[in-house]
Design a protein around this motif. Sequence first.
Motif, mmCIF file in Angstrom:
data_model
loop_
_atom_site.group_PDB
_atom_site.id
_atom_site.type_symbol
_atom_site.label_atom_id
_atom_site.label_comp_id
_atom_site.label_asym_id
_atom_site.label_seq_id
_atom_site.Cartn_x
_atom_site.Cartn_y
_atom_site.Cartn_z
ATOM 1 N N GLY A 45 0.804 -1.211 0.000
ATOM 2 C CA GLY A 45 0.000 0.000 0.000
ATOM 3 C C GLY A 45 0.839 1.264 0.000
ATOM 4 O O GLY A 45 2.003 1.269 0.397
ATOM 5 N N SER A 48 -3.652 -7.603 2.751
ATOM 6 C CA SER A 48 -2.945 -6.382 2.332
ATOM 7 C C SER A 48 -3.163 -5.222 3.304
ATOM 8 O O SER A 48 -2.464 -4.212 3.229
ATOM 9 N N ILE A 57 -10.059 -0.335 0.388
ATOM 10 C CA ILE A 57 -9.161 -0.376 -0.770
ATOM 11 C C ILE A 57 -9.923 0.126 -1.994
ATOM 12 O O ILE A 57 -10.909 -0.473 -2.412
ATOM 13 N N LYS A 76 -6.013 -0.064 -7.339
ATOM 14 C CA LYS A 76 -4.870 -0.969 -7.441
ATOM 15 C C LYS A 76 -4.129 -0.689 -8.742
ATOM 16 O O LYS A 76 -4.754 -0.512 -9.797
ATOM 17 N N LYS A 99 -7.463 3.796 0.159
ATOM 18 C CA LYS A 99 -6.204 3.045 0.093
ATOM 19 C C LYS A 99 -5.874 2.724 -1.363
ATOM 20 O O LYS A 99 -6.656 2.095 -2.063
ATOM 21 N N GLN A 117 -3.051 0.796 -3.734
ATOM 22 C CA GLN A 117 -2.063 -0.270 -3.597
ATOM 23 C C GLN A 117 -1.339 -0.540 -4.908
ATOM 24 O O GLN A 117 -1.886 -0.325 -5.994
#
Length: 357
Positions: A41, A161, A329, A332, A352, A354
């Motif tokens: 992250g 994660s 999250i 990504k 978040k 990542q």
Amino acid sequence: MSNEKMMKAVVCCGPEDYRVEDVAVPKVRTGEVVIKVEACGICGSDIKAYHGSDMYWAGENPWLKAPVIAGHEFYGTVVELGEGAGDKHNIKIGDRVTADQINPCGKCRFCDSGKYWMCQVHNIYGFQQGIAEGGMAEYMRFSNTSRVYKITDGVTADEASLIEPMACAVHAVQRGTIEFEDVVVLAGAGTLGLCMVQLIALKTPKKLIVLDTNDKRLETAKKLGADEVINPLKVDAVKYIQDLTGGYGCDVYIEATGSPIGVTQGLQMVRKLGRFVEFSVFGSEVTTDWSVIGDKKELDIRGSHLGPYTYPIAIDLFERKLVTAEGIITHKYKIEEFSEAIATAQTSEAIKVQLIP
């Protein structure tokens, strides 16, 4: 011609100078562990380091030792074990694992007394060249002094994660010593705040109020267990808490905004003899009237740093489905897309972000 295996990594070379480079895959040594990174992250502290905060870059001998592979919110799969590492950590090739973000020296007075998270040397993965290379890479090495934890089978990939932020959140909430009758105010509904919301709710205080200037984050906080949410840009939050508590103020205030106003607002909001937990990393100096802490209110000011002894707790809570990664999250990216990832992490839409090697 070298037979060295190479990998992609995000290398921090200086403020706003982070480069995706081909670097050598780390080789395992006695007592060490090499993992294939599954996710890493981008933390608020990474963003502050990226922009050159004095906390990381100030002075002739800055704490951040570049060039270094960035990233301290990581987990992965064991691909290599140095001599003795498997038995020491009770892990084997193929296990999913994570480690404390601090690589303790194991020799200072703090390490020697079990207070390893306050290690005097204080090497944090992703910040010190050679000694603590981070997780924004395809592979990563844990040193022979690392504290390594096996991730149980019931923990999903997204949950795995988030073990590092959840472990830090556990410690912060523990520092608040929350009781059933407490009115708790949590300032900040970023990744760490949203982890804390869930943990505070498990403590079942009288009331949990979450503050943030981002309405989307407040909506998520409500879903994850907040009794009430307040946007201080729209409501006089200090007056609201005073009115709610008969003019006394909240019993516990946890600061997780990373903004100076989060501190000064909290000192106004917390009652006399209240508990103020400071968690954030700040990009600039915070100034306030210290007489509030002493003569006016006699407050307990408690710092919270890292996640000491709390990684197994975070893993267990995820395993038992008492906490979740759902809604936290938001984005990504591949390692090669780091520039886009760091830009996204600074937008109001992101919580978040990542990197997935």
